[in-house]
Design an enzyme around this catalytic site. Structure first.
Site, mmCIF file in Angstrom:
data_model
loop_
_atom_site.group_PDB
_atom_site.id
_atom_site.type_symbol
_atom_site.label_atom_id
_atom_site.label_comp_id
_atom_site.label_asym_id
_atom_site.label_seq_id
_atom_site.Cartn_x
_atom_site.Cartn_y
_atom_site.Cartn_z
ATOM 1 N N LYS A 108 3.434 -8.784 -1.874
ATOM 2 C CA LYS A 108 2.656 -8.448 -0.675
ATOM 3 C C LYS A 108 2.847 -9.601 0.295
ATOM 4 O O LYS A 108 2.798 -10.757 -0.124
ATOM 5 C CB LYS A 108 1.173 -8.273 -1.042
ATOM 6 C CG LYS A 108 0.308 -7.784 0.110
ATOM 7 C CD LYS A 108 -1.149 -7.560 -0.329
ATOM 8 C CE LYS A 108 -1.964 -6.935 0.792
ATOM 9 N NZ LYS A 108 -3.388 -6.792 0.456
ATOM 10 N N GLU A 136 4.520 -1.542 -3.487
ATOM 11 C CA GLU A 136 3.438 -0.755 -2.872
ATOM 12 C C GLU A 136 3.810 -0.378 -1.443
ATOM 13 O O GLU A 136 4.241 -1.241 -0.661
ATOM 14 C CB GLU A 136 2.132 -1.555 -2.887
ATOM 15 C CG GLU A 136 1.007 -0.836 -2.134
ATOM 16 C CD GLU A 136 -0.359 -1.466 -2.342
ATOM 17 O OE1 GLU A 136 -0.682 -1.816 -3.502
ATOM 18 O OE2 GLU A 136 -1.094 -1.601 -1.352
ATOM 19 N N ASP A 196 -4.658 0.709 2.998
ATOM 20 C CA ASP A 196 -4.854 1.432 1.724
ATOM 21 C C ASP A 196 -5.262 2.895 1.920
ATOM 22 O O ASP A 196 -6.122 3.416 1.213
ATOM 23 C CB ASP A 196 -5.914 0.745 0.849
ATOM 24 C CG ASP A 196 -5.388 -0.515 0.188
ATOM 25 O OD1 ASP A 196 -4.157 -0.650 0.047
ATOM 26 O OD2 ASP A 196 -6.215 -1.361 -0.192
ATOM 27 N N ASP A 239 -2.899 3.374 -5.304
ATOM 28 C CA ASP A 239 -3.682 2.167 -5.025
ATOM 29 C C ASP A 239 -4.216 2.306 -3.604
ATOM 30 O O ASP A 239 -3.751 1.647 -2.677
ATOM 31 C CB ASP A 239 -2.823 0.910 -5.175
ATOM 32 C CG ASP A 239 -3.674 -0.346 -5.070
ATOM 33 O OD1 ASP A 239 -4.911 -0.212 -5.018
ATOM 34 O OD2 ASP A 239 -3.107 -1.449 -5.027
ATOM 35 N N ASP A 270 2.869 1.593 -6.578
ATOM 36 C CA ASP A 270 1.552 1.750 -5.950
ATOM 37 C C ASP A 270 1.715 2.593 -4.696
ATOM 38 O O ASP A 270 2.323 2.156 -3.704
ATOM 39 C CB ASP A 270 0.942 0.382 -5.592
ATOM 40 C CG ASP A 270 0.266 -0.274 -6.782
ATOM 41 O OD1 ASP A 270 0.379 0.231 -7.908
ATOM 42 O OD2 ASP A 270 -0.403 -1.313 -6.578
ATOM 43 N N ASP A 322 -12.830 -5.244 -13.567
ATOM 44 C CA ASP A 322 -13.317 -3.922 -13.135
ATOM 45 C C ASP A 322 -14.131 -3.325 -14.279
ATOM 46 O O ASP A 322 -15.052 -2.540 -14.063
ATOM 47 C CB ASP A 322 -12.167 -2.945 -12.856
ATOM 48 C CG ASP A 322 -11.288 -3.373 -11.699
ATOM 49 O OD1 ASP A 322 -11.752 -4.169 -10.868
ATOM 50 O OD2 ASP A 322 -10.134 -2.894 -11.636
ATOM 51 N N GLU A 343 4.019 -7.428 -8.243
ATOM 52 C CA GLU A 343 3.692 -6.673 -7.020
ATOM 53 C C GLU A 343 3.713 -7.586 -5.807
ATOM 54 O O GLU A 343 2.789 -8.356 -5.583
ATOM 55 C CB GLU A 343 2.303 -6.036 -7.197
ATOM 56 C CG GLU A 343 1.878 -5.219 -6.004
ATOM 57 C CD GLU A 343 0.506 -4.566 -6.203
ATOM 58 O OE1 GLU A 343 0.039 -4.471 -7.353
ATOM 59 O OE2 GLU A 343 -0.089 -4.175 -5.198
ATOM 60 N N ASP A 399 -4.793 -4.348 6.389
ATOM 61 C CA ASP A 399 -4.432 -3.754 5.090
ATOM 62 C C ASP A 399 -5.246 -2.466 4.885
ATOM 63 O O ASP A 399 -6.430 -2.514 4.587
ATOM 64 C CB ASP A 399 -4.763 -4.796 4.015
ATOM 65 C CG ASP A 399 -4.340 -4.378 2.631
ATOM 66 O OD1 ASP A 399 -3.633 -3.366 2.482
ATOM 67 O OD2 ASP A 399 -4.720 -5.087 1.684
ATOM 68 N N MET A 422 -1.719 1.207 -17.386
ATOM 69 C CA MET A 422 -1.446 -0.106 -16.775
ATOM 70 C C MET A 422 -2.731 -0.922 -16.721
ATOM 71 O O MET A 422 -3.814 -0.372 -16.550
ATOM 72 C CB MET A 422 -0.893 0.126 -15.355
ATOM 73 C CG MET A 422 -0.634 -1.119 -14.532
ATOM 74 S SD MET A 422 -2.068 -1.718 -13.593
ATOM 75 C CE MET A 422 -1.681 -1.152 -11.940
ATOM 76 N N HIS A 438 2.344 -2.559 1.334
ATOM 77 C CA HIS A 438 2.791 -3.954 1.411
ATOM 78 C C HIS A 438 4.120 -4.087 2.148
ATOM 79 O O HIS A 438 4.288 -5.005 2.961
ATOM 80 C CB HIS A 438 2.885 -4.553 0.012
ATOM 81 C CG HIS A 438 1.558 -4.579 -0.701
ATOM 82 N ND1 HIS A 438 1.410 -5.006 -1.985
ATOM 83 C CD2 HIS A 438 0.315 -4.205 -0.291
ATOM 84 C CE1 HIS A 438 0.139 -4.909 -2.345
ATOM 85 N NE2 HIS A 438 -0.544 -4.409 -1.329
ATOM 86 N N HIS A 442 -8.295 -3.822 -13.564
ATOM 87 C CA HIS A 442 -8.326 -5.273 -13.711
ATOM 88 C C HIS A 442 -9.342 -5.557 -14.815
ATOM 89 O O HIS A 442 -10.337 -4.829 -14.953
ATOM 90 C CB HIS A 442 -8.847 -5.960 -12.454
ATOM 91 C CG HIS A 442 -8.080 -5.676 -11.199
ATOM 92 N ND1 HIS A 442 -8.333 -4.599 -10.404
ATOM 93 C CD2 HIS A 442 -7.072 -6.365 -10.604
ATOM 94 C CE1 HIS A 442 -7.516 -4.626 -9.367
ATOM 95 N NE2 HIS A 442 -6.737 -5.673 -9.458
HETATM 96 C C1 GCO Z 1 -4.049 -5.243 -2.767
HETATM 97 C C2 GCO Z 1 -3.241 -4.951 -4.004
HETATM 98 C C3 GCO Z 1 -4.091 -4.755 -5.226
HETATM 99 C C4 GCO Z 1 -3.296 -4.753 -6.499
HETATM 100 C C5 GCO Z 1 -4.194 -4.744 -7.674
HETATM 101 C C6 GCO Z 1 -3.487 -4.524 -8.970
HETATM 102 O O1 GCO Z 1 -3.494 -5.115 -1.681
HETATM 103 O O2 GCO Z 1 -5.211 -5.619 -2.878
HETATM 104 O O3 GCO Z 1 -2.468 -3.813 -3.740
HETATM 105 O O4 GCO Z 1 -4.809 -3.567 -5.098
HETATM 106 O O5 GCO Z 1 -2.447 -3.647 -6.565
HETATM 107 O O6 GCO Z 1 -4.883 -5.943 -7.707
HETATM 108 O O7 GCO Z 1 -2.734 -5.609 -9.261
HETATM 109 MN MN MN Z 2 -1.442 -2.598 -5.114
HETATM 110 MN MN MN Z 3 -2.386 -3.357 -1.586
#
Ligand code: GCO
Ligand code: MN
Ligand code: MN
Length: 389
Positions: free
Chosen positions: A185, A219, A259, A289, A247, A59, A183, A257, A90, A222, A56
């Site tokens: 979610k 993702e 991850d 991700d 992702d 970041d 993306e 969530d 990306m 998601h 980002h």
């Molecule tokens: C989340 C998302 C993020 C995006 C990221 C890139 O659940 O927080 O997956 O990690 O992928 O902001 O766009």
């Molecule tokens: Mn993501």
């Molecule tokens: Mn995510």
């Protein structure tokens, strides 16, 4: 056969600065790891054998940085990329951390916020392109609502469409070689996020002025949060020619969530996903991700990153074995047997096919008695995954 599951550039494994750089903060607790600089993260990724790093805007360049600070930070970052050979395939915009975006960015009710979000995204696109990115991700984490009293979803959709139309024109005008990957979610951080799943997003893309420039960044977590089969969603994106990025992580259904490290929670789903990507020849980034457990220190973060990549490669090898396993292939041949009797239906609708088909008699009872050895087949897959064959 693969031997040591060592990640190589040709595998196109990437991580976000925010993933291995995650400091272990959660809604209930403070950070458990010190913040690494972007340069340190690039070196960590090179050490574990990743191919690329994604980011980002913020970041890398803090939101309050001056232009001079920005230039210095970008210079140092590029130096680290040169030293390590790590690439930036990306980039994306942070449109969710700053309180200015508390009611969304492109879909905010406030026209000033919407304008600021467009400006911030154009600048972040410039930065991404400067670093070599070919894919630009839009994750609308705050583009949603807690109460539908506050916003009409039709306004949300229109604003989202207007923003994407504006930004595709910007990319064309600048002559950038850049595709957009949206993306979806379903929720978190908003109660409901607009365009919640791959299917919703695919339909929305077709309403854009430059639909050809816009695809998906699905993702695992998601779709799992929505209780859906991720591989099926990916297949639909692929079928539509829209799988621009992916992702990878892991997530149990019905939880927060998570991850998690790729393949660490729902291994069988991860297997069919890797098998799908490899079978169709997806050649984009395999982006993780995900982030390490809050209990991890940076040695364990490296184990986490390596684990994502190794699991992918191990599952890729299992997919290869699946296609070489005589018993599995025999069963598949049996299941898909076709003596060609109905080949006349393969050319779609025509008058002759209608006449022939109407004249057929079908033995419905016999059809209901057919044996389908799916239990045997699935058990073979399980044994293959467990290393028993
Ligand atoms: C989340 C998302 C993020 C995006 C990221 C890139 O659940 O927080 O997956 O990690 O992928 O902001 O766009
Ligand atoms: Mn993501
Ligand atoms: Mn995510």
């Amino acid at each position: 056969m693969m031997s040591n599951y060592e990640p190589k550039p040709e595998h196109k494994f990437t991580f976000g600065l925010w993933t291995v750089g995650n400091i272990g903060r959660d809604p209930f607790g403070n950070p458990t790891r010190r913040a690494l600089s972007p340069v340190e993260i690039v070196h960590l990724l090179a050490e574990v054998g990743a191919w690329g790093v994604n980011l980002h805007d913020n970041d890398l360049v803090p939101i309050e940085a001056t232009p001079a600070e920005r230039d210095r930070i970008v210079r140092d970052f590029k130096k680290a990329l040169d030293e390590t050979g790590i690439v930036v395939p990306m980039a994306t915009t942070n449109l969710f951390t700053d309180p200015a975006f508390k009611d969304g960015a492109f879909t905010s009710n406030d026209p000033v916020v919407r304008a600021y979000a467009l400006q911030k995204t154009m600048q972040a696109i410039d930065l991404g392109v400067e670093l070599g990115a070919k894919v630009y991700v839009f994750w609308g984490g705050r583009e949603g609502a807690e109460s539908d009293a506050a916003k009409n979803p039709l306004d949300g959709l229109k604003r989202m469409r207007d923003a994407l139309n504006f930004l595709t024109e910007y990319v064309i005008d600048q002559g950038y070689d850049l595709k957009f990957a949206l993306e979806p979610k379903p929720n978190e951080p908003r109660s409901d996020i607009y365009l919640p799943t791959v299917g919703h997003m695919l339909a929305f893309i077709e309403t854009l002025d430059h639909a050809e420039m816009v695809g998906l960044n699905p993702e695992v977590a998601h779709e799992h949060m929505a209780g859906l089969n991720f591989m099926h969603a990916v297949a639909q994106a692929w079928d539509a020619g829209k799988l621009f990025h992916i992702d990878l992580n892991d997530q149990l259904f019905g939880r927060y969530d998570q991850d998690f490290r790729f393949g660490s929670a729902m291994l069988k789903q991860a297997f069919f996903l890797v098998k799908f990507l490899e079978d169709v020849g997806y050649d984009g980034s395999r982006h993780f991700d995900a982030h390490a457990y809050r209990s991890a220190d940076y040695e364990d973060v490296k184990a986490f990153a390596l684990g994502c990549m190794r699991t992918y490669l191990i599952l890729k090898e299992k997919a290869q074995r699946f296609s070489e396993d005589a018993e599995i292939q025999e069963l598949l041949a049996e299941i898909n047997a076709d003596d060609g009797t109905y080949a006349y239906l393969a050319n779609g609708y025509n008058a002759e096919a209608v006449t022939r088909l109407k004249a057929e008699t079908f033995d419905r009872e016999a059809l209901g008695q057919r044996t389908l050895p799916y239990e045997r087949l699935d058990q073979l897959v399980i044994e293959l995954l467990l290393g028993a064959r």
